[in-house]
Design a protein around this motif. Structure first.
Motif, short mmCIF file in Angstrom:
data_model
loop_
_atom_site.label_atom_id
_atom_site.label_comp_id
_atom_site.label_asym_id
_atom_site.label_seq_id
_atom_site.Cartn_x
_atom_site.Cartn_y
_atom_site.Cartn_z
N GLU A 1 0.81 -1.21 0.00
CA GLU A 1 0.00 0.00 0.00
C GLU A 1 0.85 1.27 0.00
O GLU A 1 0.43 2.31 -0.52
N ASP A 2 2.03 1.21 0.58
CA ASP A 2 2.90 2.38 0.64
C ASP A 2 3.60 2.66 -0.69
O ASP A 2 4.28 3.68 -0.82
N LYS B 1 -7.06 8.67 4.51
CA LYS B 1 -7.00 7.21 4.68
C LYS B 1 -6.27 6.86 5.98
O LYS B 1 -6.71 5.99 6.74
N ASN B 2 -5.14 7.54 6.22
CA ASN B 2 -4.39 7.29 7.45
C ASN B 2 -5.19 7.70 8.68
O ASN B 2 -5.15 7.03 9.72
N LYS C 1 -4.11 13.44 -4.17
CA LYS C 1 -3.62 12.13 -3.75
C LYS C 1 -3.12 12.17 -2.31
O LYS C 1 -3.39 11.27 -1.51
N SER C 2 -2.39 13.26 -1.98
CA SER C 2 -1.87 13.42 -0.61
C SER C 2 -3.02 13.55 0.38
O SER C 2 -2.96 13.00 1.48
N ILE D 1 -4.53 10.15 0.89
CA ILE D 1 -3.66 9.33 1.75
C ILE D 1 -3.79 9.79 3.21
O ILE D 1 -3.87 8.96 4.13
N GLU D 2 -3.82 11.12 3.41
CA GLU D 2 -3.96 11.66 4.77
C GLU D 2 -5.28 11.24 5.40
O GLU D 2 -5.32 10.83 6.58
N ASN E 1 2.03 2.73 -3.78
CA ASN E 1 1.03 2.98 -4.83
C ASN E 1 1.55 3.93 -5.91
O ASN E 1 1.27 3.75 -7.10
N GLU E 2 2.32 4.94 -5.49
CA GLU E 2 2.85 5.90 -6.47
C GLU E 2 3.83 5.21 -7.42
O GLU E 2 3.79 5.42 -8.64
N LYS F 1 -7.79 5.11 9.23
CA LYS F 1 -7.15 3.91 9.78
C LYS F 1 -6.87 4.10 11.27
O LYS F 1 -7.08 3.18 12.08
#
Length: 438
Positions: free
Chosen positions: A18-19, A190-191, A183-184, A187-188, A21-22, A194
């Motif tokens: 997952e880390d 998503k984190n 995207k950032s 991700i933020e 993806n880019e 989580k």
């Protein structure tokens, strides 16, 4: 199967976590670039053959085979990505410049130049992209003046192409920046989700432990009640034998065996009780195949010590034998929470002819359990809150965790839920248990 093959092709056969993806996206774009390059080169070779223009054919053939080699190298070692990115960027740079240097304006081959910024932004970073674009503009502007190759484009034409090229590059750059920001942000978020999920999971575990501890306290009290009478029986039998021996009375073998049998039966009963409680409090969740009526009876047996000094009657309306495959301890915990709440209400309100009725309905793929009590019902203003954590109508005597954890167990372990109805001074809790868990 086809989707898996395609995914493996576009990621060059590598697996990404997952880390990464880019990096995965860059691999996919690299392989798409290879495909487009193959298509473009084959198309160019075909057109040049048809038009009998052999100038670019050797170069296009060399580039075609070079791309095949690069494609294979990318599948051998993923660390080659940066080097191959540089080679492809250089290849595209030379190809696009060559299209301007050797073609004519009316052939419109310079249009391919406007795809160049996309290649740069996916295969390089911002700094390197700036130098590539600057270099490309420089070689475009000097094309009409250099003495080595005759260029059909005028200075005005290459200046116009360069201007449009710069505008397109800027637009794509800022679009890519917006995409990166989005995207950032994703991700933020998503984190954050989580983290919140981990906190909720941790909270659920704490609530589960608290609920289990609350039930454990009640269980210890039940064990004390449940053992008092059997221990008295053992003590009485031993005392009778000791007294007769002290008085010099003769103890016949039949009487001796009878006392030992009673003591032995009582000890077996105590051992079974310990086994039941030990199984219930076992931390490991295990699937069991059992008969539903036996499971209900075990839950009822746990509550019997509380019923000794009351007139509460628990009626278990047994049905035909129904075998289920389930998490027995979880079902027992749910039943105990509901039964203990009913017993508390019946005792607190001093209900006449207190009764708890347990019904079992055999459905196709599940069983329907209903626990009904005549404890006066639940107030309308409480009915929607009884499954909330820490909500209790017992004041300091309640933890407010029993029904909440029971609902969580049914939802998470059995993909079901507990329903409640309260009418005519009665309360009915209904729960559906699958006969076989997936």
């Amino acid at each position: 199967m086809k989707n898996k093959i395609l995914e493996n092709f576009f990621t060059s056969g590598w697996n990404f976590n997952e880390d990464e993806n880019e990096l995965k996206n860059k691999f996919q774009m690299m392989n798409i670039a290879f495909l487009l390059s193959f298509a473009g080169l084959v198309f160019g070779i075909t057109i040049n053959i048809v038009r009998e223009s052999s100038t670019l054919i050797p170069i296009e053939i060399v580039l075609l085979f070079a791309n095949i080699v690069l494609l294979l190298f990318l599948r051998r070692n993923r660390n080659y990505f940066k080097r191959i990115s540089f080679i492809i960027t250089f290849q595209y740079s030379m190809l696009f410049l060559l299209l301007v240097y050797v073609s004519k304006p009316d052939e419109l081959k310079h249009i391919w130049l406007f795809t160049y910024p996309i290649v740069l932004l996916y295969f390089g970073n911002d700094r390197s992209a700036f130098f590539w674009v600057a270099g490309m503009v420089f070689f475009l502007l000097i094309a009409p003046f250099q003495p080595f190759i005759h260029v059909s484009y005028s200075f005005f034409q290459v200046t116009y192409i360069s201007f449009v090229f710069i505008i397109v590059s800027i637009i794509i750059y800022f679009y890519q920046k917006r995409m990166d920001e989005a995207k950032s942000l994703i991700i933020e978020q998503k984190n954050m989700l989580k983290k919140q999920l981990d906190e909720l999971t941790k909270k659920d575990k704490i609530l589960s432990i608290q609920s289990k501890q609350a039930v454990m306290g009640e269980m210890i009290s039940m064990i004390a009640h449940q053992w008092r009478q059997p221990l008295s029986t053992v003590t009485l039998n031993i005392s009778n034998l000791q007294v007769k021996r002290l008085l010099g009375e003769k103890i016949n073998e039949r009487e001796y065996d009878k006392s030992l049998d009673e003591i032995n039966s009582t000890i077996v009963y105590l051992s079974d009780t310990i086994d039941d409680f030990q199984t219930y409090f076992h931390p490991k969740k295990e699937m069991s195949t059992l008969e539903i009526n036996d499971l209900i009876q075990k839950a009822i047996n746990f509550t019997k010590p509380r019923l000794k000094d009351t007139y509460i009657e628990i009626v278990h309306a047994q049905t035909d034998t129904i075998i289920i495959q389930t998490y027995a301890n979880e079902i027992i915990q749910v039943l105990l929470n509901i039964l203990n709440n009913a017993i508390d209400e019946l005792i607190a309100k001093e209900i006449k002819n207190p009764k708890i009725l347990i019904r079992v309905e055999n459905l196709k793929d599940a069983i329907q359990l209903e626990i009904e009590d005549n404890g006066g019902g639940i107030k309308v203003e409480y009915i929607d809150s009884i499954f909330d954590p820490y909500f209790s109508t017992k004041g300091k005597n309640g933890t407010g965790l029993g029904l909440y954890m029971s609902q969580m167990i049914m939802q998470k372990q059995f993909q079901s839920s507990i329903e409640v109805q309260s009418v005519n001074n009665t309360t009915v809790f209904s729960l559906r248990v699958p006969k076989k868990l997936a």
